[in-house]
Design a protein around this motif. Structure first.
Motif, PDB file in Angstrom:
ATOM      1  N   TYR A 463      16.547 -11.605  41.772  1.00  0.00           N
ATOM      2  CA  TYR A 463      17.751 -10.897  42.200  1.00  0.00           C
ATOM      3  C   TYR A 463      17.517  -9.407  42.021  1.00  0.00           C
ATOM      4  CZ  TYR A 463      20.038 -15.459  41.859  1.00  0.00           C
ATOM      5  OH  TYR A 463      20.373 -16.778  42.020  1.00  0.00           O
ATOM      6  N   ASN A 464      17.926  -8.647  43.019  1.00  0.00           N
ATOM      7  CA  ASN A 464      17.848  -7.187  42.958  1.00  0.00           C
ATOM      8  C   ASN A 464      19.217  -6.617  42.639  1.00  0.00           C
ATOM      9  OD1 ASN A 464      15.113  -6.863  43.447  1.00  0.00           O
ATOM     10  ND2 ASN A 464      15.377  -6.788  45.670  1.00  0.00           N
ATOM     11  N   VAL A 465      19.269  -5.755  41.597  1.00  0.00           N
ATOM     12  CA  VAL A 465      20.506  -5.078  41.193  1.00  0.00           C
ATOM     13  C   VAL A 465      20.282  -3.581  41.386  1.00  0.00           C
ATOM     14  CG1 VAL A 465      22.134  -4.656  39.334  1.00  0.00           C
ATOM     15  CG2 VAL A 465      21.035  -6.896  39.533  1.00  0.00           C
ATOM     16  N   VAL A 466      21.087  -2.964  42.252  1.00  0.00           N
ATOM     17  CA  VAL A 466      20.982  -1.530  42.554  1.00  0.00           C
ATOM     18  C   VAL A 466      22.212  -0.832  42.004  1.00  0.00           C
ATOM     19  CG1 VAL A 466      20.801   0.214  44.360  1.00  0.00           C
ATOM     20  CG2 VAL A 466      19.615  -1.972  44.615  1.00  0.00           C
ATOM     21  N   LEU A 467      21.977   0.186  41.127  1.00  0.00           N
ATOM     22  CA  LEU A 467      23.063   0.980  40.543  1.00  0.00           C
ATOM     23  C   LEU A 467      23.178   2.290  41.310  1.00  0.00           C
ATOM     24  CD1 LEU A 467      22.300   0.434  36.746  1.00  0.00           C
ATOM     25  CD2 LEU A 467      23.862  -0.843  38.206  1.00  0.00           C
ATOM     26  N   GLU A 468      24.355   2.552  41.842  1.00  0.00           N
ATOM     27  CA  GLU A 468      24.612   3.796  42.588  1.00  0.00           C
ATOM     28  C   GLU A 468      25.668   4.587  41.848  1.00  0.00           C
ATOM     29  OE1 GLU A 468      26.166   5.337  46.965  1.00  0.00           O
ATOM     30  OE2 GLU A 468      25.979   3.178  46.526  1.00  0.00           O
ATOM     31  N   ASN A 469      25.289   5.779  41.382  1.00  0.00           N
ATOM     32  CA  ASN A 469      26.216   6.655  40.670  1.00  0.00           C
ATOM     33  C   ASN A 469      27.085   7.354  41.703  1.00  0.00           C
ATOM     34  OD1 ASN A 469      27.503   8.679  39.148  1.00  0.00           O
ATOM     35  ND2 ASN A 469      25.783   8.715  37.681  1.00  0.00           N
ATOM     36  N   LEU A 470      28.394   7.025  41.659  1.00  0.00           N
ATOM     37  CA  LEU A 470      29.296   7.607  42.659  1.00  0.00           C
ATOM     38  C   LEU A 470      29.529   9.080  42.416  1.00  0.00           C
ATOM     39  CD1 LEU A 470      31.924   4.720  42.975  1.00  0.00           C
ATOM     40  CD2 LEU A 470      29.923   5.166  44.392  1.00  0.00           C
ATOM     41  N   ASP A 471      29.380   9.540  41.178  1.00  0.00           N
ATOM     42  CA  ASP A 471      29.539  10.977  40.909  1.00  0.00           C
ATOM     43  C   ASP A 471      28.309  11.758  41.348  1.00  0.00           C
ATOM     44  OD1 ASP A 471      31.971  10.349  39.817  1.00  0.00           O
ATOM     45  OD2 ASP A 471      31.202  10.170  37.764  1.00  0.00           O
ATOM     46  N   ARG A 472      27.163  11.081  41.365  1.00  0.00           N
ATOM     47  CA  ARG A 472      25.919  11.699  41.851  1.00  0.00           C
ATOM     48  C   ARG A 472      25.311  10.722  42.859  1.00  0.00           C
ATOM     49  NH1 ARG A 472      25.736  12.604  36.319  1.00  0.00           N
ATOM     50  NH2 ARG A 472      24.301  10.845  36.025  1.00  0.00           N
ATOM     51  N   PRO A 473      25.739  10.766  44.091  1.00  0.00           N
ATOM     52  CA  PRO A 473      25.335   9.743  45.091  1.00  0.00           C
ATOM     53  C   PRO A 473      23.840   9.641  45.287  1.00  0.00           C
ATOM     54  CG  PRO A 473      27.156  11.083  45.893  1.00  0.00           C
ATOM     55  CD  PRO A 473      26.664  11.759  44.652  1.00  0.00           C
ATOM     56  N   SER A 474      23.111  10.675  44.998  1.00  0.00           N
ATOM     57  CA  SER A 474      21.664  10.609  45.215  1.00  0.00           C
ATOM     58  C   SER A 474      20.945   9.816  44.131  1.00  0.00           C
ATOM     59  CB  SER A 474      21.086  12.027  45.296  1.00  0.00           C
ATOM     60  OG  SER A 474      21.333  12.724  44.067  1.00  0.00           O
ATOM     61  N   THR A 475      21.657   9.450  43.083  1.00  0.00           N
ATOM     62  CA  THR A 475      21.028   8.745  41.970  1.00  0.00           C
ATOM     63  C   THR A 475      21.144   7.249  42.184  1.00  0.00           C
ATOM     64  OG1 THR A 475      21.631  10.550  40.489  1.00  0.00           O
ATOM     65  CG2 THR A 475      21.016   8.444  39.464  1.00  0.00           C
ATOM     66  N   LEU A 476      19.999   6.578  42.294  1.00  0.00           N
ATOM     67  CA  LEU A 476      19.944   5.131  42.460  1.00  0.00           C
ATOM     68  C   LEU A 476      18.999   4.549  41.422  1.00  0.00           C
ATOM     69  CD1 LEU A 476      19.693   4.756  46.355  1.00  0.00           C
ATOM     70  CD2 LEU A 476      21.714   4.459  44.923  1.00  0.00           C
ATOM     71  N   LYS A 477      19.316   3.370  40.984  1.00  0.00           N
ATOM     72  CA  LYS A 477      18.466   2.681  40.014  1.00  0.00           C
ATOM     73  C   LYS A 477      18.347   1.227  40.432  1.00  0.00           C
ATOM     74  CE  LYS A 477      17.906   1.762  35.072  1.00  0.00           C
ATOM     75  NZ  LYS A 477      18.505   1.928  33.716  1.00  0.00           N
ATOM     76  N   LEU A 478      17.103   0.744  40.509  1.00  0.00           N
ATOM     77  CA  LEU A 478      16.834  -0.620  40.961  1.00  0.00           C
ATOM     78  C   LEU A 478      16.351  -1.459  39.785  1.00  0.00           C
ATOM     79  CD1 LEU A 478      16.461  -2.775  43.188  1.00  0.00           C
ATOM     80  CD2 LEU A 478      14.158  -1.848  43.544  1.00  0.00           C
ATOM     81  N   LEU A 479      16.980  -2.625  39.627  1.00  0.00           N
ATOM     82  CA  LEU A 479      16.561  -3.610  38.630  1.00  0.00           C
ATOM     83  C   LEU A 479      16.254  -4.912  39.347  1.00  0.00           C
ATOM     84  CD1 LEU A 479      19.298  -3.040  35.877  1.00  0.00           C
ATOM     85  CD2 LEU A 479      16.971  -2.122  35.912  1.00  0.00           C
ATOM     86  N   SER A 480      15.148  -5.554  38.953  1.00  0.00           N
ATOM     87  CA  SER A 480      14.759  -6.847  39.523  1.00  0.00           C
ATOM     88  C   SER A 480      14.862  -7.902  38.417  1.00  0.00           C
ATOM     89  CB  SER A 480      13.342  -6.788  40.090  1.00  0.00           C
ATOM     90  OG  SER A 480      12.999  -8.019  40.690  1.00  0.00           O
TER      91      SER A 480
END
Length: 960
Positions: A463-480
């Motif tokens: 499963y892929n979990v992607v975290l998107e910071n709404l206060d900083r939209p350019s910040t993404l973090k991917l967890l597998s």
């Protein structure tokens, strides 16, 4: 010529003799009687076998004859059977005939005779009966032996429902014989005094081992019995014939019941075809093969005959061969070209002569049930395309065929399994979260449900979990997250996040499931409501939200109280305001908490309502620990503040207080109640479940009570426990306690003080009284005249000197010095030697005791001053009577005591009442009278280590 004449003469003579014979035959009937009649017995089958012949048949010709046979029983006149037996007879031929007896042959004597007649159309004139043969007697009883009792027939086999005759033979007609069928007594018919016959009608089948029949005599222990075997023989059932290749017919049947038949008597089966006239003996009890005729015979008429020892039974079957074709199973079955949604199935069929068109049926199984079914016409090869299959799914395809022109039976199935190829997951995972605030951070526990088999389209790998910071939209973090995990924990800051979760297999990725976490949750406090569960689950409803809502989520734990509570949730659409939550994990008596969230358009959940309830309420599991306080004469208070009503298996609606007393009526506010042990008490009902105290009032002083408190739910009250006992105090007991307690304290204090000052109190209040009998001076007196004397009298010793040494200042004071201004006196009452009266009395004044000795006793007072010399004292009488032990050593010992350390303590038992006060002593004291009862006084110096000095008072006159 002569030769001719001779021949003529011979011919005439022969003709004459023939005419003579014919005339004799015509004149007298020809006698054709049975001869050489013999009768034999078959006891097993209860048959009589007859054998005879006809000897006087002429010219070896064959004639049809009839024989009349008579059989009599017991007496020849009692004919029981007459039968005419017809047959063709040859000269000297042995003829046979058998007769089966209903009555066992051992039960009675039988006789047989017969006669014959010609029954031939060629000689009608010979149709008359011959003479009877003599009676042939058959008596089996004579060969039975010498046993007292016999029962017949032995081990007879009969068919169910038939009639049977049984008899017993007794050697003594005096015995009373009783016979029983399976323990039930039978009633029979007496043939003669020794034989009785029993007729059994419609005998039933009881058991395969046979029916028990026995007879016994009333006298003695003679018992004889037999076993009657009853057979159930039915005709064959479900008789049917079919062919699989038009070459061989296979006929089958159900043999039917043959219970009760012995192995050696089991039935045989014969198959007969009437059109061809052929017959075959079947080797098996339930099937038989028949070879089809090569002449293309289509119609067959079969007769199946089942036969055993008792009888025959037959069934018939008429059919057309082409209508009884049962094809063989298809072969070379394969599933080819398998994709994610399609597959092709191919097969071959066996040829059946000219009737080669077959109808084949294909079935497709998925998850154990038929999902597709199709019929296909086939001659040799078959093919079918299976569509609309699910990816990565196991299937089973099977095919069977039947005659397409005349359907008879389907062939057996031929089955093949296959699995379709994988495809990308078709649905997004169902995602939920749990948010907690820990040390300024936001801890998000993310959950998702595994995709179903139809949704996954293959094996999920991660499963892929992607975290998107709404206060900083350019910040993404991917967890597998590797499968089969169903959740993960994320530690986030106070920013708002949007979380995307996808499932992945070997082919592709599923659509994303999106959920948002706000930096400021802003969940308001929501009051919890109660909901009642049913057998179907919990019916939950909520108010519709006025704003834009994309859906609702209902959350609950299936294991409340467990750290791993098994969090569950249910996603609902935006137009839904109610749902039923059901689960096999719901248990009675467990409280379940439900939270209802609304999902905003930003995918942020917010709490709407809280609900709690039980799938099934139970009675309380335990009772409160009740504390009693404020006990008075008229009331007491109960409290149970530590009782946790939330942990009970139901909503506590209140409490029931049971109170027992000796009073017949209940107090105000209570009502009578009957407990489970049939005891009667008073019951207080507390309707408020939050109330944790209760005051029991209107009690009686000094009375005994028992109480018991239990909670109750909608189902009932808690378990009945032990009653607590309490006794109210007396009305005035508190007043008495206030008085008695100080008194007890004061008495105890005084006793303690007295114990600590006991020696001082003794010296001040009651000093010790000396006992002269225990004086140590007595040990020094050894009287020769009276060795038993223990008390010294004046007459026993006469001292020659008494020296008194006064205490100096600074030394211990004697008891006589309580008044220091007064002198110390030594009173001596001597008498002259010439005095003829009683002896003198010497008195030592003792200031401790001053008691009268006698009214006749008087004492004179002689003052003794401290300065007086010892020589100034009057000497006592002669010293001859003084014991040797009191010599000079004694006197010297007195003189050797240092001044100030010697004191004379005068201890007297009695003192003269006339002594008076020392301050008023007369100058000329009168002469004292006799001290008749004056006891010895002892003067004991203080501090003597040697035998103490003793001043003895003796009788005598006072010497001036």
């Amino acid at each position: 010529m002569a030769l001719f004449s001779a021949f003529q003469t011979t011919f005439l003579l022969a003709l004459l003799s023939l005419k003579t014979y014919q005339s004799e035959v015509l004149s007298e009937p020809l006698s054709l009687a049975p001869e050489s009649l013999e009768v034999s017995i078959d006891s097993a089958r209860q048959c009589l076998h007859l054998k005879w012949s006809v000897h006087n048949l002429a010219y070896h010709q064959e004639l049809k004859m009839v024989f009349q046979i008579e059989i009599s029983r017991i007496k020849t006149s009692n004919v029981i059977w007459v039968e005419n037996y017809s047959t063709t007879v040859k000269r000297n031929q042995v003829l046979r005939w058998s007769w089966e007896s209903k009555l066992p042959l051992e039960c009675a004597k039988h006789s047989v005779r017969m006669r014959g007649a010609v029954d031939d159309a060629q000689v009608p004139e010979l149709r008359f009966w011959s003479n009877w043969t003599s009676w042939e007697e058959v008596d089996v009883q004579s060969s039975l032996g010498h046993d007292p009792l016999f029962v017949f027939p032995k081990d007879k086999l009969v068919e169910e429902g038939s009639n049977v005759t049984i008899c017993y033979v007794s050697r003594s007609h005096q015995n009373n014989i009783s016979c029983y069928l399976e323990g039930v007594r039978m009633h029979g018919e007496q043939l003669d005094p020794n034989v009785c016959v029993f007729h059994l009608k419609n005998v039933p089948f009881i058991r395969e081992t046979g029916t028990n029949i026995y007879c016994k005599a009333d006298q003695g222990d003679v018992i004889k019995g037999i076993v009657l075997f009853v057979s159930i023989f039915e005709e064959p059932k479900d008789f049917s014939c079919e062919t699989r290749d038009l070459k061989t017919l296979n006929c089958t049947w159900a043999p039917g019941s043959d219970a009760g038949l012995l192995t050696q008597l089991s039935q045989s089966y014969t198959l007969f075809e009437s059109f061809s006239g052929k017959k075959t003996l079947c080797k098996y009890k339930s099937w038989c093969n028949w070879q089809v005729s090569p002449d293309s015979q289509e119609m067959y008429n079969f007769t199946l005959t089942a036969e055993n020892y008792l009888r025959k039974r037959s069934v018939h079957l008429l059919f057309n061969l082409t209508h009884r074709v049962h094809p063989m199973a298809p072969f070379n079955v394969f599933v080819k070209n398998v994709s994610a949604t399609n597959a092709t199935m191919t097969w071959k069929v066996h040829s059946i002569g000219n009737y080669s068109t077959l109808l084949c049926q294909i079935e497709l199984y998925g998850e154990g049930k038929v999902i597709q079914k199709q019929n296909v016409s086939v001659k040799v090869n078959g093919k079918h395309l299976m569509k609309k299959l699910e990816p990565s799914t196991e299937y089973a395809a099977q095919v069977r065929c039947a005659n397409a022109n005349h359907f008879w039976k389907w062939s057996e199935w031929t089955r093949r399994n296959f699995t379709t190829a994988e495809a990308a997951p078709s649905e997004a995972p169902d995602v939920w979260r749990n948010v907690k605030s820990v040390q300024g951070h936001c801890v998000v526990t993310l959950f998702w449900k595994p995709l179903s088999k139809l949704q996954a389209n293959g094996k999920i790998l991660f499963y892929n979990v992607v975290l998107e910071n709404l206060d900083r939209p350019s910040t993404l973090k991917l967890l597998s997250i590797p499968a089969p995990a169903n959740g993960t924990e994320l530690t986030l800051d106070r920013c708002s996040y949007q979380i995307h979760v996808t499932a992945n297999n070997s082919v592709g990725t599923s659509p994303a499931s999106v959920i948002a976490v706000s930096g400021d949750p802003g969940n308001k406090e929501v009051e919890e409501e109660r909901v009642k569960g049913t057998e179907d689950g919990f019916c939950l409803s909520w108010k519709p939200q006025p704003g834009d809502v994309t859906g609702y989520v209902v959350e609950w734990c299936e294991r409340p109280g467990d750290p791993l509570c098994d969090l569950q949730w249910k996603n609902l659409g935006p137009n839904t305001t109610s749902t039923v939550v059901s689960s096999d994990a719901f248990r009675p008596g467990v409280r379940y908490n439900f939270r209802i969230y609304g999902i905003s358009t930003e995918r942020i959940p917010y709490l709407l309502e809280k609900k709690t309830g039980y799938s099934q309420e139970l009675v309380p599991s335990d009772n409160p620990q009740v504390l009693m306080s404020n006990l008075t004469s008229y009331s007491f208070t109960l409290s149970w503040k530590d009782y946790a009503a939330e942990s009970q298996p139901g909503f506590v609606q209140g409490y029931s207080l049971y109170l027992k007393s000796k009073a017949a009526r209940c107090l105000p506010g209570s009502e009578k109640a009957v407990l489970s042990d049939d005891s009667i008490c008073c019951k207080y009902k507390i309707d408020n479940p939050k109330q944790k105290t209760f005051v029991v009032e209107n009690l009686q002083p000094a009375s005994f009570y028992e109480f018991f408190l239990t909670p109750y739910t909608s189902v009932g009250e808690g378990p009945q426990g032990a009653f607590t006992k309490v006794t109210t105090p007396d009305e005035y007991s508190h007043i008495l306690i206030r008085i008695i307690l100080p008194m007890i304290f004061s008495i105890l204090l005084i006793m303690i003080l007295c114990y600590l000052k006991s020696q001082w109190m003794k010296e001040k209040c009651y000093p010790d009284i000396p006992d002269p009998y225990k004086s140590s001076v007595l040990s020094l007196i050894k009287s020769k005249e009276n060795p038993r004397l223990t008390i010294m009298n004046v007459k026993d010793c006469i001292p020659d000197a008494i020296e008194v040494i006064n205490k100096q200042e600074g030394t211990r004071k004697s008891l006589t010095e309580t008044e220091p201004t007064k002198p110390t006196y030594l009173y001596l009452l001597p008498t002259e030697k010439s005095h003829s009266g009683p002896g003198p009395c010497i008195c030592f004044e003792n200031f401790t005791y001053n008691q009268a000795a006698s009214d006749s006793v008087s004492c004179g007072h002689v003052p003794v001053t401290p300065k007086a010399q010892p020589s100034q004292l009057g000497l006592l009488t002669s010293s001859e009577n003084v014991p040797k032990a009191l010599g000079k050593n004694y006197v010297n010992s007195l003189g050797e005591i240092p001044a100030g350390e010697t004191n004379l303590n005068y201890v007297s038992q009695l003192a003269s009442p006339m002594c008076g006060d020392k301050s008023s002593l007369p100058t000329n004291p009168p002469e004292p009278a006799l001290c008749s009862e004056y006891k010895t006084q002892m003067a004991i110096p203080m501090g003597l280590a040697s035998p103490p000095s003793i001043t003895l008072l003796d009788e005598g006159e006072h010497d001036h």
